[in-house]
Motif scaffolding. Structure first.
Motif, PDB file in Angstrom:
ATOM      1  N   VAL A 113      -2.200  -3.158   3.646  1.00 41.16           N
ATOM      2  CA  VAL A 113      -1.631  -2.131   2.883  1.00 41.16           C
ATOM      3  C   VAL A 113      -0.708  -1.263   3.520  1.00 41.16           C
ATOM      4  O   VAL A 113       0.283  -0.660   3.104  1.00 41.16           O
ATOM      5  CB  VAL A 113      -2.964  -1.197   3.005  1.00 41.16           C
ATOM      6  CG1 VAL A 113      -2.537   0.171   2.163  1.00 41.16           C
ATOM      7  CG2 VAL A 113      -4.163  -2.003   1.882  1.00 41.16           C
ATOM      8  N   LYS A 114      -0.933  -1.101   5.040  1.00 35.92           N
ATOM      9  CA  LYS A 114       0.098  -0.398   5.917  1.00 35.92           C
ATOM     10  C   LYS A 114       1.535  -1.174   5.804  1.00 35.92           C
ATOM     11  O   LYS A 114       2.758  -0.488   5.683  1.00 35.92           O
ATOM     12  CB  LYS A 114      -0.084  -0.129   6.978  1.00 35.92           C
ATOM     13  CG  LYS A 114      -1.409   0.893   7.421  1.00 35.92           C
ATOM     14  CD  LYS A 114      -1.735   1.032   8.953  1.00 35.92           C
ATOM     15  CE  LYS A 114      -2.864   1.872   9.102  1.00 35.92           C
ATOM     16  NZ  LYS A 114      -3.248   2.206  10.499  1.00 35.92           N
ATOM     17  N   ASN A 115       1.442  -2.459   5.704  1.00 39.35           N
ATOM     18  CA  ASN A 115       2.648  -3.306   5.943  1.00 39.35           C
ATOM     19  C   ASN A 115       3.419  -3.239   4.412  1.00 39.35           C
ATOM     20  O   ASN A 115       4.686  -2.991   4.388  1.00 39.35           O
ATOM     21  CB  ASN A 115       2.351  -4.688   5.893  1.00 39.35           C
ATOM     22  CG  ASN A 115       2.391  -5.077   7.532  1.00 39.35           C
ATOM     23  OD1 ASN A 115       2.846  -4.395   8.320  1.00 39.35           O
ATOM     24  ND2 ASN A 115       1.775  -6.350   7.613  1.00 39.35           N
ATOM     25  N   VAL A 116       2.747  -2.993   3.407  1.00 34.24           N
ATOM     26  CA  VAL A 116       3.370  -2.971   2.029  1.00 34.24           C
ATOM     27  C   VAL A 116       3.812  -1.635   1.769  1.00 34.24           C
ATOM     28  O   VAL A 116       5.149  -1.444   1.318  1.00 34.24           O
ATOM     29  CB  VAL A 116       2.176  -3.391   0.994  1.00 34.24           C
ATOM     30  CG1 VAL A 116       2.769  -2.779  -0.376  1.00 34.24           C
ATOM     31  CG2 VAL A 116       1.760  -4.783   0.751  1.00 34.24           C
ATOM     32  N   GLU A 117       3.090  -0.637   2.325  1.00 31.19           N
ATOM     33  CA  GLU A 117       3.791   0.824   2.152  1.00 31.19           C
ATOM     34  C   GLU A 117       4.996   0.804   3.049  1.00 31.19           C
ATOM     35  O   GLU A 117       5.846   1.469   2.500  1.00 31.19           O
ATOM     36  CB  GLU A 117       2.811   1.696   2.782  1.00 31.19           C
ATOM     37  CG  GLU A 117       1.572   1.859   1.816  1.00 31.19           C
ATOM     38  CD  GLU A 117       0.248   3.070   2.462  1.00 31.19           C
ATOM     39  OE1 GLU A 117       0.567   3.302   3.921  1.00 31.19           O
ATOM     40  OE2 GLU A 117      -0.589   3.177   1.812  1.00 31.19           O
TER      41      GLU A 117
END
Length: 374
Positions: A113-117
């Motif tokens: 999720v953090k990577n996508v953000e």
């Protein structure tokens, strides 16, 4: 399932594929059909300098032309993994207007999720999420686990494809840029899975083991795919086949440029996929997908055979993480430990033991690909 117990163990002398693939074959040099086929196809799909550069430039021009009357030139699926992240990064460098698409099946790791953000923020691109109905999806996942077939990821893979086409159609996007590529994914035994597009197979297993009805789960039969491809003229492109794609180099670029963080293994950005590939498949079927992934890197010159063999000795799934993931998977699926152990210990079955459209689809896609000049 094909019986492989009485066959003497053998490992390829060129890559590291072995007889855990029941359909593997070897030549007189001990080299397997997988790496032989890889080298046969490599000239068609591997970057080869100026010729590929010209093809890529022509492709980018086509994508921009097709998108001139739309808000976006292309859509890119972003999972938080290295391949899709690098596709988004390169597409932005090529000047394409991107709609990033994330398929949320409820199993994203916090790191993914953090990577996508980070990706969408630092690349400054628009972002769309498709969130599945968890109760429907959970029921379908449990159905495939109870069916004891190897490809328990079909519920995710099928829905992802269906959602991809749907969103491209909705936003009038003619090109979807996939993270799939030949350089790092060119080897994967067919015996280890089955076609995720087979709606008859998906519905058949769900009918036998499921409890809920499909209301929102996205389905993609061949008729629908034909409509999207020929009427809506949506094309899927493997952009990484058009550039010199070296995974280690790509990882360094996205770490430096996008703040991307590695998650420990191929497709491990999903908790379920991590558990499925690192434990479920090896434990229940004897399939270790690292063999295929590392063999591909050997063939593409990104790793030596000796390095791959050393990599196979490493424990990529520490006992503490396995215990944590297993408990999480059982709880999230709404099962108890006894039910889940019964699934793990049930005899493996072939997809052929369930309703499927394999013969018809093979014929249809053969004709379909001829029409597309492939």
């Amino acid at each position: 399932m094909q019986d492989n117990e009485n066959r003497p163990y053998q490992q390829c002398t060129r890559c590291i594929m072995d007889t855990t693939d029941p359909e593997i074959s070897f030549d007189e040099k001990g080299q397997c059909n997988h790496c032989t086929e890889y080298f046969r196809l490599a000239p068609l799909y591997i970057y080869n300098g100026e010729e590929t550069d010209r093809a890529r430039e022509a492709l980018i021009a086509k994508i921009k032309e097709a998108g001139k009357n739309s808000d976006y030139d292309c859509m890119v699926g972003v999972s938080g993994g290295v391949d899709s992240t690098y596709v988004a990064y390169m597409a932005k460098k090529f000047g394409l207007r991107i709609l990033a698409f994330h398929f949320d099946n409820g199993w994203n790791s916090e790191l993914a999720v953090k990577n996508v953000e980070n990706i969408v923020k630092k690349l400054d691109i628009d972002y769309q999420t498709w969130v599945v109905d968890w109760e429907e999806f959970r029921d379908l996942q449990i159905s495939f686990l109870k069916a004891s077939v190897a490809n328990a990821e079909i519920p995710s893979d099928h829905a992802f494809l269906a959602a991809t086409y749907h969103l491209c159609s909705k936003y009038n996007i003619k090109y979807f840029l996939s993270g799939s590529n030949f350089a790092t994914e060119g080897i994967l035994p067919k015996s280890w899975g089955y076609n995720a597009k087979d709606v008859k197979h998906l519905k058949g297993i769900h009918k036998l083991f499921g409890k809920t009805k499909f209301k929102t789960y996205p389905l993609l039969g061949f008729n629908r795919e034909f409509y999207y491809t020929y009427v809506k003229k949506i094309k899927m492109v493997r952009l990484l086949n058009y550039i010199p794609y070296v995974k280690e180099d790509a990882m360094k670029v996205i770490q430096d440029e996008l703040g991307w963080v590695y998650y420990g293994g191929k497709h491990y950005e999903s908790v379920f996929t991590r558990f499925f590939q690192a434990y479920y498949l090896p434990h229940k079927f004897g399939y270790d997908k690292r063999l295929a992934h590392l063999s591909t890197l050997i063939c593409s010159g990104q790793m030596t055979r000796e390095q791959a063999l050393e990599e196979m000795k490493k424990d990529t799934y520490p006992p503490e993480l396995l215990a944590e993931d297993k408990e999480y998977v059982i709880k999230k699926l709404g099962m108890n430990a006894e039910e889940f152990e019964a699934i793990l210990n049930a005899p493996p079955k072939s997809y052929k033991e369930y309703p499927n459209d394999e013969k018809r689809l093979k014929f249809i896609y053969k004709v379909y690909n001829k029409l597309r000049g492939r």
